[in-house]
Scaffold this active site. Structure first.
Site, short mmCIF file in Angstrom:
data_model
loop_
_atom_site.label_atom_id
_atom_site.label_comp_id
_atom_site.label_asym_id
_atom_site.label_seq_id
_atom_site.Cartn_x
_atom_site.Cartn_y
_atom_site.Cartn_z
CE LYS A 1 -3.92 2.02 2.56
NZ LYS A 1 -4.83 1.85 3.70
CB SER B 1 -8.03 3.83 2.78
OG SER B 1 -7.24 3.22 3.80
CB SER C 1 -8.46 0.96 5.79
OG SER C 1 -9.11 2.17 6.07
#
Length: 489
Positions: free
Chosen positions: A80, A155, A179
């Site tokens: 990420k 996210s 997330s």
């Protein structure tokens, strides 16, 4: 052979046995990225193929010499884009970090690299992890591989979509209020948010410092437990890191839930939960019952206060953490300005997106004189009460089963129209972060549109093995189902 169709552990075994080479796995990953990335937009940065292949050759030699014996040696992974990677663009999917190349690597990423895993790219995300759909990214929205008209969640939507679309074997995400777990549910993959302090936050660009945790995203529970074992550990560089007695998570991979006490909170299965999601989860609960688990409904209080408490605390911490992005030391700086204060204002106005600005303003407001006691301190007291409610529940139950989201993945554009509605979508996940608990999301079915449904299994602090055992046992009755965009190979 479709190597990206294998789980990370299966692929690692084939590389270790000499059946395939690390280079073959990397080529397969890049071929899949070439085939589907334009449709999905999972990545902000895909590393140069030749450099990654050279790294794979290097790893292959170490495997053959017996220097690398771990289960993920030679396996392609994605990271990420809010985790620092030395010399590799790290943007948090924000314009304000469009030119930021860190001088060091996050500890969790270093642990994977030491184990021989090979990073192939940095995944897309909601800007600074603020969002639930991966639509607030400066680099454009990520699409759900199951249906590209729908969001992948957020996210960590880029990481979850990349795993679902077989653009990598596994990935790392971060979880501040769901997330990892919510996009795992939307994308039909498995994701774990570990107990707060289990994985080092060193090198993770902070959103909410008391809530953020790094965790794995993968095709199945075995992969998640294996990755978590590799990335976990005490780190003196992280003041929130905790020394645990054991980091053995793979021993929990056994199909045995006989006598396990499972709690079903009535508050999570009432109004607002989609009927198809409810049925899929309760059908999975029946599977646990058949396997010998003891299931009981109970009342988990304070659920209605979790969202306001979370957004007050998270926004307050975000306003503090994001104060450093002002165009002086690194990142974007506005090209035209008059004086220092004008430069700050213009840089932040141009560099941050709408959702980030909204949360910075909210955070600054609740921390301001006259409102600190009324909002922020009250939210902290509520957080303590939520933790107490979970403590009382875990005095009776080994795990708690809940939805990961009220619905399956919404269509692109639907959530951003009403930010409050988007915030309310986090109702089942945020309490886990407020209480510092571990949680895992696994697929448990599909709705009538063919979109994945995920269920969440929550454990007490430092009891990841309970949620892994329950998830693994359920997984044995279903197995991993790849999405159609990946099946074409």
């Amino acid at each position: 052979m479709n190597l990206m169709g294998l789980t990370a552990v299966e692929l690692g075994k084939k590389i270790k046995s000499g059946e395939v080479k690390a280079v073959d796995a990397i080529k397969d990953a890049f071929d899949q990225i070439d085939a589907v990335e334009q449709k999905i937009n999972s990545y902000v940065t895909v590393l140069e193929r030749e450099k990654v292949l050279a790294k794979a050759e290097e790893i292959q030699k170490k495997i053959e010499k017996g220097e690398l014996t771990g289960p993920l040696a030679g396996v392609p992974i994605a990271i990420k884009d809010n985790m620092c990677t030395e010399g590799i663009l790290t943007t948090c999917s924000s314009k304000i970090l469009e030119n930021f190349y860190p001088t060091y690597t996050a500890e969790a990423v270093r642990n994977l690299e030491k184990a021989g895993a090979i990073m192939i790219g940095k995944t897309n995300m909601d800007e600074f992890a603020m969002g639930s759909t991966t639509e607030t990214s400066y680099y454009g929205a990520t699409k759900n591989p199951w249906n590209t008209e729908h969001v992948p969640g957020g996210s960590s939507g880029g990481s979850c979509a990349a795993v679902a679309a077989q653009e990598c074997s596994c990935a790392l995400g971060s979880d501040t209020g769901g997330s990892i777990r919510q996009p795992s549910s939307f994308c039909g993959v498995t994701g774990i948010k570990p107990t707060y302090g289990t994985v080092s936050r060193y090198g993770l660009i902070a959103y909410g410092s008391s809530l953020d945790q790094i965790g794995p995203v993968s095709k199945d529970v075995t992969d998640c437990a294996t990755i978590l074992e590799i990335i976990s550990g005490y780190d003196a560089k992280d003041s929130t890191s905790v020394k645990r007695e054991s980091y053995d998570f793979t021993s929990a991979l056994r199909d045995d839930v006989k006598g396990m006490k499972v709690g079903i909170p009535r508050d999570y299965f009432g109004e607002g939960l989609d009927s198809e999601v409810k049925k899929a989860i309760l059908d999975s609960v029946e599977v646990l019952k058949e396997k010998g688990a003891v299931v009981e409904e109970f009342d988990l209080s304070l659920v209605e206060y979790a969202i306001p408490a979370y957004y007050v605390i998270a926004a307050a911490e975000a306003s503090s953490n994001l104060a450093r992005f002002e165009g002086v030391k690194y990142g974007y700086r506005t090209p035209e300005y008059h004086g220092l204060h004008n430069m700050y204002k213009k840089t932040r106005s141009e560099g941050f997106g709408e959702e980030v600005k909204r949360r910075i303003m909210l955070g600054s407001f609740v921390l301001s004189s006259g409102y600190y006691d009324a909002y922020y301190l009250k939210a902290l007291r509520t957080k303590a009460l939520i933790k107490k409610a979970f403590d009382e529940a875990f005095a009776k139950y080994d795990v708690i089963i809940a939805p990961a989201a009220p619905t399956t993945a919404p269509k692109l554009g639907e959530s951003l129209v009403d930010p409050i509605k988007m915030y309310l979508g986090d109702i089942y996940t945020i309490s886990v972060n407020l209480a510092g608990l571990p949680g895992i999301t696994i697929p448990c079915g599909k709705d009538k549109k063919g979109l994945p449904i995920g269920m969440q299994i929550i454990g007490d602090c430092f009891q990841e093995n309970n949620i892994i055992r329950a998830a693994y046992s359920l997984e044995q009755s279903r197995g991993y189902q790849p999405c159609k965009i990946a099946e074409k190979n």
